[in-house]
Scaffold this motif. Structure first.
Motif, PDB file in Angstrom:
ATOM      1  N   LEU A 238       0.829  -1.196   0.000  1.00  0.00           N
ATOM      2  CA  LEU A 238       0.000   0.000   0.000  1.00  0.00           C
ATOM      3  C   LEU A 238       0.867   1.251   0.000  1.00  0.00           C
ATOM      4  O   LEU A 238       0.577   2.230  -0.705  1.00  0.00           O
ATOM      5  CB  LEU A 238      -0.920  -0.033   1.222  1.00  0.00           C
ATOM      6  CG  LEU A 238      -1.945   1.080   1.379  1.00  0.00           C
ATOM      7  CD1 LEU A 238      -2.826   1.210   0.143  1.00  0.00           C
ATOM      8  CD2 LEU A 238      -2.802   0.819   2.623  1.00  0.00           C
ATOM      9  N   ARG A 239       1.958   1.232   0.754  1.00  0.00           N
ATOM     10  CA  ARG A 239       2.888   2.361   0.743  1.00  0.00           C
ATOM     11  C   ARG A 239       3.446   2.577  -0.673  1.00  0.00           C
ATOM     12  O   ARG A 239       3.547   3.712  -1.146  1.00  0.00           O
ATOM     13  CB  ARG A 239       4.050   2.118   1.715  1.00  0.00           C
ATOM     14  CG  ARG A 239       5.032   3.291   1.777  1.00  0.00           C
ATOM     15  CD  ARG A 239       6.317   2.921   2.499  1.00  0.00           C
ATOM     16  NE  ARG A 239       6.075   2.537   3.886  1.00  0.00           N
ATOM     17  CZ  ARG A 239       5.935   3.411   4.887  1.00  0.00           C
ATOM     18  NH1 ARG A 239       6.009   4.701   4.657  1.00  0.00           N
ATOM     19  NH2 ARG A 239       5.723   2.976   6.119  1.00  0.00           N
ATOM     20  N   LEU A 240       3.791   1.486  -1.342  1.00  0.00           N
ATOM     21  CA  LEU A 240       4.315   1.595  -2.701  1.00  0.00           C
ATOM     22  C   LEU A 240       3.276   2.188  -3.635  1.00  0.00           C
ATOM     23  O   LEU A 240       3.594   3.037  -4.477  1.00  0.00           O
ATOM     24  CB  LEU A 240       4.757   0.211  -3.188  1.00  0.00           C
ATOM     25  CG  LEU A 240       5.337   0.144  -4.606  1.00  0.00           C
ATOM     26  CD1 LEU A 240       6.587   1.015  -4.734  1.00  0.00           C
ATOM     27  CD2 LEU A 240       5.655  -1.307  -4.976  1.00  0.00           C
ATOM     28  N   ARG A 241       2.021   1.750  -3.510  1.00  0.00           N
ATOM     29  CA  ARG A 241       0.943   2.303  -4.345  1.00  0.00           C
ATOM     30  C   ARG A 241       0.835   3.814  -4.152  1.00  0.00           C
ATOM     31  O   ARG A 241       0.758   4.576  -5.126  1.00  0.00           O
ATOM     32  CB  ARG A 241      -0.384   1.638  -3.989  1.00  0.00           C
ATOM     33  CG  ARG A 241      -1.581   2.258  -4.697  1.00  0.00           C
ATOM     34  CD  ARG A 241      -2.890   1.809  -4.058  1.00  0.00           C
ATOM     35  NE  ARG A 241      -3.325   0.492  -4.528  1.00  0.00           N
ATOM     36  CZ  ARG A 241      -4.420  -0.123  -4.088  1.00  0.00           C
ATOM     37  NH1 ARG A 241      -5.180   0.445  -3.158  1.00  0.00           N
ATOM     38  NH2 ARG A 241      -4.755  -1.309  -4.563  1.00  0.00           N
ATOM     39  N   LEU A 242       0.839   4.250  -2.909  1.00  0.00           N
ATOM     40  CA  LEU A 242       0.682   5.671  -2.618  1.00  0.00           C
ATOM     41  C   LEU A 242       1.904   6.462  -3.043  1.00  0.00           C
ATOM     42  O   LEU A 242       1.792   7.618  -3.481  1.00  0.00           O
ATOM     43  CB  LEU A 242       0.405   5.874  -1.129  1.00  0.00           C
ATOM     44  CG  LEU A 242      -0.849   5.183  -0.583  1.00  0.00           C
ATOM     45  CD1 LEU A 242      -1.029   5.482   0.898  1.00  0.00           C
ATOM     46  CD2 LEU A 242      -2.095   5.605  -1.362  1.00  0.00           C
ATOM     47  N   ALA A 243       3.088   5.867  -2.915  1.00  0.00           N
ATOM     48  CA  ALA A 243       4.315   6.535  -3.343  1.00  0.00           C
ATOM     49  C   ALA A 243       4.291   6.786  -4.852  1.00  0.00           C
ATOM     50  O   ALA A 243       4.595   7.886  -5.318  1.00  0.00           O
ATOM     51  CB  ALA A 243       5.525   5.703  -2.958  1.00  0.00           C
ATOM     52  N   VAL A 244       3.934   5.764  -5.607  1.00  0.00           N
ATOM     53  CA  VAL A 244       3.864   5.914  -7.055  1.00  0.00           C
ATOM     54  C   VAL A 244       2.790   6.926  -7.432  1.00  0.00           C
ATOM     55  O   VAL A 244       2.961   7.711  -8.371  1.00  0.00           O
ATOM     56  CB  VAL A 244       3.610   4.547  -7.715  1.00  0.00           C
ATOM     57  CG1 VAL A 244       3.285   4.709  -9.195  1.00  0.00           C
ATOM     58  CG2 VAL A 244       4.830   3.641  -7.540  1.00  0.00           C
ATOM     59  N   ARG A 245       1.702   6.965  -6.679  1.00  0.00           N
ATOM     60  CA  ARG A 245       0.623   7.906  -6.978  1.00  0.00           C
ATOM     61  C   ARG A 245       1.112   9.364  -6.966  1.00  0.00           C
ATOM     62  O   ARG A 245       0.674  10.176  -7.784  1.00  0.00           O
ATOM     63  CB  ARG A 245      -0.518   7.747  -5.962  1.00  0.00           C
ATOM     64  CG  ARG A 245      -1.667   8.709  -6.147  1.00  0.00           C
ATOM     65  CD  ARG A 245      -2.682   8.201  -7.157  1.00  0.00           C
ATOM     66  NE  ARG A 245      -3.613   7.317  -6.485  1.00  0.00           N
ATOM     67  CZ  ARG A 245      -3.689   6.006  -6.682  1.00  0.00           C
ATOM     68  NH1 ARG A 245      -2.890   5.417  -7.538  1.00  0.00           N
ATOM     69  NH2 ARG A 245      -4.560   5.280  -6.039  1.00  0.00           N
ATOM     70  N   ILE A 246       2.007   9.693  -6.063  1.00  0.00           N
ATOM     71  CA  ILE A 246       2.433  11.092  -5.935  1.00  0.00           C
ATOM     72  C   ILE A 246       3.732  11.383  -6.680  1.00  0.00           C
ATOM     73  O   ILE A 246       4.305  12.457  -6.533  1.00  0.00           O
ATOM     74  CB  ILE A 246       2.582  11.489  -4.446  1.00  0.00           C
ATOM     75  CG1 ILE A 246       3.730  10.736  -3.784  1.00  0.00           C
ATOM     76  CG2 ILE A 246       1.266  11.247  -3.702  1.00  0.00           C
ATOM     77  CD1 ILE A 246       4.055  11.249  -2.374  1.00  0.00           C
ATOM     78  N   SER A 247       4.186  10.449  -7.507  1.00  0.00           N
ATOM     79  CA  SER A 247       5.495  10.591  -8.146  1.00  0.00           C
ATOM     80  C   SER A 247       5.585  11.775  -9.090  1.00  0.00           C
ATOM     81  O   SER A 247       6.666  12.338  -9.294  1.00  0.00           O
ATOM     82  CB  SER A 247       5.863   9.309  -8.888  1.00  0.00           C
ATOM     83  OG  SER A 247       4.880   8.983  -9.865  1.00  0.00           O
TER      84      SER A 247
END
Length: 543
Positions: free
Chosen positions: A233-242
């Motif tokens: 989930l952290r990875l999903r959110l990180a990519v979302r704000i890239s």
């Protein structure tokens, strides 16, 4: 603001305690009044086996992809008539409100309020109660899971509306202040820090012990799996704000992918699926009992064009057009039922993918492999391979999830000729449209970065079906896959047909009960922003 009341009860032979929440306004923060448990059990009686906090978790878990108490109509408004349609996955063969509805961008306030109110009443409120009962101290592993579920539920809400009440929720008072979306995301990352650290510590100190098992609708009490979910989930959110916070995104992604933190999802067993406690899959009811759901034309274009072996697992053949898969384009002025009832629907009759007992999908290993592929494309550390290698692993993970033939997988990933097809509506030629792209499947190291991104996101979009909310968010972030635009746009110019819908307006109940704060929230959307469906969210930058 209205007060929320908890009703504690004891369903027979399923769970010792659960929480039902009554109330209309989702931002309520006055929790001073509670109903008593009609079983006669006191809070002290329930502490021995953690029912006093664990009993809230079935409600929380079944209220994310909403079907708590199997109220399918709530799910239909929260998910099916928003994210599922805007993602290009589905389109109802029902002319709700004479086609003046969310599918034609005439956004219906009563529908728009559903994701907001359901999440606050059925996720945030019981999590607040878990905190009030001291879980962070008495049962930190329960609190860690509550935080993971909180982030999973509320990132969907902020990705629908933008600014939301978050940091001040539960602090008391009669209004709820809104946080800008960047601050909400930063808080998500901190909460995941707490959750992962807590669970890693617990697993080390109490190997093989799980008091949460009897309340767990995802992993049967396996805390290591919850850690993988949190990191994924952290990875999903990180990519979302890239695109808007590159340094922060890279740091959070590399933290998620650091093996020392417990790993991420890699195989089907790791997938986050919600089931049990009598939960039913709402798609089954919507398709089989209500005939309110069908394939979207964009799905037909890609899946038929690619000869995708997963297609029979996703959709049934069109009964009106034997041997064919046929979708409906978003914004089509569909005639009253049963005019379009013979089009393809989510697979309930042939392969029977969607049954009443089919778990509700929150996140999959396939999605994580595609996130890793994008991380590698960005040059981030810990991705674990080249973009092409990780892209192929994403497809293979998806085929494994859907039990596809291994030979079919090999042929699919090597296919460099199949392309999406044009859309033809046999009932109305006005809905026809040429294919939006000619992107193929096979990875090409010599392609441009844009073409590589299109491949990654297009295949991720196919893989994460039927989770339309996440697919819509990724479409807005990247512009991929290239979806057919709405046929009929009744937004009065507030939503650009080609750019497509970017968010949902705040509920009217917020204007009546929390007016000053919601007006501040509109300003947080950006200079000169208005509360409509054409305004971009913080992470949604033009591409």
């Amino acid at each position: 603001m209205k007060k929320l009341r908890f009703k504690l009860y004891k369903p027979v032979a399923i769970i010792a305690l659960a929480a039902g929440i009554l109330g209309l306004n989702a931002c309520t923060k006055n929790f001073e009044e509670y109903n008593t448990d009609n079983t006669g059990l006191t809070e002290d009686d329930l502490k021995a086996d953690f029912n006093y906090i664990g009993g809230f978790f079935p409600q929380i878990q079944s209220s994310i992809y909403f079907n708590f108490n199997n109220t399918t109509a709530d799910y239909q408004l929260q998910q099916n008539l928003m994210g599922d349609v805007y993602s290009g996955y589905m389109m109802p063969p029902n002319n709700f409100r004479g086609n003046v509805n969310n599918m034609t961008y005439s956004l219906v306030d009563g529908w728009n309020a559903a994701p907001f109110n359901l999440a606050y009443n059925n996720v945030m409120a019981p999590i607040y109660e878990v905190r009030r009962r001291g879980a962070a101290v008495s049962a930190p592993e329960f609190w860690a899971i509550a935080l993971i579920l909180k982030v999973e539920a509320m990132h969907r809400v902020t990705d629908i509306y933008g600014p939301i009440p978050y940091s001040s929720y539960g602090s008391g008072g009669t209004t709820s202040s809104y946080d800008k979306q960047e601050d909400v995301y930063n808080r998500f990352f901190k909460e995941l820090d707490t959750a992962v650290t807590t669970l890693n510590t617990y697993v080390t100190q109490h190997p093989g012990v799980s008091l949460f098992a009897k309340f767990d609708m995802l992993y049967g009490g396996d805390y290591k799996q919850w850690i993988k979910f949190a990191n994924s989930l952290r990875l999903r959110l990180a990519v979302r704000i890239s695109g808007v916070a590159a340094a922060k995104a890279q740091a959070e992604a590399e933290k998620a992918l650091n093996p020392a933190n417990g790993g991420v999802m890699e195989i089907t067993k790791d997938n986050a699926n919600v089931s049990g406690f009598g939960l039913k899959n709402p798609l089954f009811t919507i398709v089989t009992a209500w005939t309110d759901n069908a394939m979207n034309a964009s799905m037909e274009s890609f899946l038929v064009g690619y000869n995708d072996p997963r297609l029979p697992k996703y959709f049934d053949h069109a009964t009106a057009y034997p041997g064919k898969y046929k979708g409906i384009r978003i914004g089509s002025l569909v005639e009253a039922k049963p005019a379009y009832n013979g089009y393809s629907v989510p697979a309930t009759a042939e392969t029977k993918t969607f049954k009443a007992t089919t778990p509700l999908q929150l996140m999959t290993a396939a999605e994580v492999w595609f996130l890793r592929a994008e991380a590698a494309l960005n040059g981030w550390g810990n991705a674990g391979g080249t973009p092409g290698e990780l892209y192929e692993k994403g497809m293979r993970a998806s085929f494994s999830q859907w039990d596809a033939d291994p030979v079919a997988v090999n042929n699919y990933v090597a296919d460099n000729t199949a392309k999406p097809i044009d859309y033809v509506d046999p009932r109305n030629a006005a809905n026809n449209h040429v294919a939006m792209t000619n992107i193929t499947i096979k990875w090409d190291d010599a392609a441009t970065k844009a073409a590589k991104m299109e491949r990654i996101i297009t295949q991720k979009w196919i893989a994460i079906y039927p989770e339309g909310q996440e697919a819509w968010s990724e479409y807005r972030r990247t512009g991929y896959p290239k979806l057919f635009p709405v046929v009929t746009n009744y937004s009065n110019g507030t939503i650009n047909t080609d750019i497509q819908i970017r968010r949902i307006p705040f509920p009217s109940t917020e204007y009546t009960s929390n007016k000053a704060e919601v007006e501040k929230a509109i300003k947080l959307l950006g200079p000169g922003a208005a509360d409509n469906g054409g305004v971009r969210l913080w992470w949604d930058i033009p591409h």
